[in-house]
Design a protein around this motif. Structure first.
Motif, PDB file in Angstrom:
ATOM      1  N   ARG A 105     -28.729  48.419 -16.566  1.00 34.42           N
ATOM      2  CA  ARG A 105     -27.839  47.507 -17.524  1.00 34.42           C
ATOM      3  C   ARG A 105     -28.247  46.376 -17.923  1.00 34.42           C
ATOM      4  NH1 ARG A 105     -24.222  49.428 -13.289  1.00 34.42           N
ATOM      5  NH2 ARG A 105     -24.574  47.607 -12.075  1.00 34.42           N
ATOM      6  N   ALA A 106     -29.360  45.781 -17.305  1.00 35.16           N
ATOM      7  CA  ALA A 106     -29.871  44.436 -17.950  1.00 35.16           C
ATOM      8  C   ALA A 106     -30.680  44.737 -19.141  1.00 35.16           C
ATOM      9  CB  ALA A 106     -30.382  43.815 -16.761  1.00 35.16           C
ATOM     10  N   ARG A 107     -31.526  45.730 -18.610  1.00 37.81           N
ATOM     11  CA  ARG A 107     -32.485  46.267 -19.885  1.00 37.81           C
ATOM     12  C   ARG A 107     -31.943  46.634 -20.893  1.00 37.81           C
ATOM     13  NH1 ARG A 107     -36.652  50.037 -16.559  1.00 37.81           N
ATOM     14  NH2 ARG A 107     -37.992  48.461 -15.533  1.00 37.81           N
ATOM     15  N   TYR A 108     -30.633  47.303 -21.026  1.00 39.88           N
ATOM     16  CA  TYR A 108     -29.958  47.841 -22.011  1.00 39.88           C
ATOM     17  C   TYR A 108     -29.526  46.727 -22.627  1.00 39.88           C
ATOM     18  CZ  TYR A 108     -26.389  50.182 -24.882  1.00 39.88           C
ATOM     19  OH  TYR A 108     -25.709  50.609 -25.967  1.00 39.88           O
ATOM     20  N   ALA A 109     -28.840  45.682 -21.949  1.00 36.78           N
ATOM     21  CA  ALA A 109     -28.403  44.461 -22.651  1.00 36.78           C
ATOM     22  C   ALA A 109     -29.528  43.683 -23.384  1.00 36.78           C
ATOM     23  CB  ALA A 109     -27.673  43.456 -21.587  1.00 36.78           C
ATOM     24  N   GLN A 110     -30.786  43.688 -22.983  1.00 34.54           N
ATOM     25  CA  GLN A 110     -31.838  43.043 -23.606  1.00 34.54           C
ATOM     26  C   GLN A 110     -32.082  44.021 -24.722  1.00 34.54           C
ATOM     27  OE1 GLN A 110     -35.433  43.359 -21.253  1.00 34.54           O
ATOM     28  NE2 GLN A 110     -36.542  41.847 -22.536  1.00 34.54           N
ATOM     29  N   PHE A 111     -32.342  45.375 -24.491  1.00 32.22           N
ATOM     30  CA  PHE A 111     -32.324  46.007 -25.851  1.00 32.22           C
ATOM     31  C   PHE A 111     -31.586  45.830 -27.087  1.00 32.22           C
ATOM     32  CE2 PHE A 111     -30.916  50.028 -28.194  1.00 32.22           C
ATOM     33  CZ  PHE A 111     -31.970  50.536 -28.658  1.00 32.22           C
ATOM     34  N   ILE A 112     -30.187  45.738 -26.724  1.00 28.60           N
ATOM     35  CA  ILE A 112     -29.220  45.418 -27.685  1.00 28.60           C
ATOM     36  C   ILE A 112     -29.458  44.023 -28.387  1.00 28.60           C
ATOM     37  CG2 ILE A 112     -26.603  45.009 -28.027  1.00 28.60           C
ATOM     38  CD1 ILE A 112     -27.386  48.130 -27.691  1.00 28.60           C
TER      39      ILE A 112
END
Length: 162
Positions: A105-112
């Motif tokens: 989830r943290a990596r996805y937020a960073q990606f966004i």
């Protein structure tokens, strides 16, 4: 010059627009109608319309070609990423799955966030890819097609992505 008198019927909206155009240009309604009729009956007007349509079709064809090219880049990028991800991902033990989900989830937020910054800059990643491979793409298209159809070894994917 002799002129022929005609009695014609036109739609009320056309009559209103004719009045506006004549008043705006400071000419009579007959002059506006004569110019419109001359343009419509002119053999050149058909050629001009045909040329304009041809230009539009050419522009649409170029836009379609760019869309197709960009779509191919996106498809190949996604396919390469999926192959890479499936090759290098290891199963997560049961006890560490919740921590792995949180990290995901943290990596996805960073990606966004990165995606948003990239879009706000107005720069296209697909365009950057085309600029990076531009000359090589023009000189080696058959070699790239041969590699794409050869079933590249997953280990090669890992080295290419690194």
């Amino acid at each position: 010059m002799t002129r022929t008198r005609l009695n014609i019927f036109i739609e009320p909206d056309h009559a209103k627009r004719l009045d506006q155009v004549a008043a705006h240009k400071g000419v009579s309604k007959s002059a506006v109608i004569a110019a419109a009729l001359a343009s419509f009956l002119s053999p050149d007007s058909e050629d001009q319309r045909e040329a304009a349509i041809g230009k539009r079709l050419d522009r649409l064809s170029r836009q379609f070609d760019r869309l197709e090219r960009d779509q191919n880049v996106l498809i190949e990028t996604l396919a390469l990423y999926v192959r890479y991800f499936l090759t290098v991902s290891i199963p997560v033990p049961e006890g560490q799955q919740e921590a792995a989900r949180a990290q995901g989830r943290a990596r996805y937020a960073q990606f966004i966030e990165q995606l948003a910054r990239h879009i706000q800059r107005g720069r296209s990643l697909v365009r950057e890819v085309h600029e990076d491979i531009g000359p090589a793409e023009a000189t080696e298209p058959r070699q790239a097609d041969a590699q794409a159809g050869s079933g590249t070894d997953p280990q090669e994917v890992h080295h290419e992505a690194a």
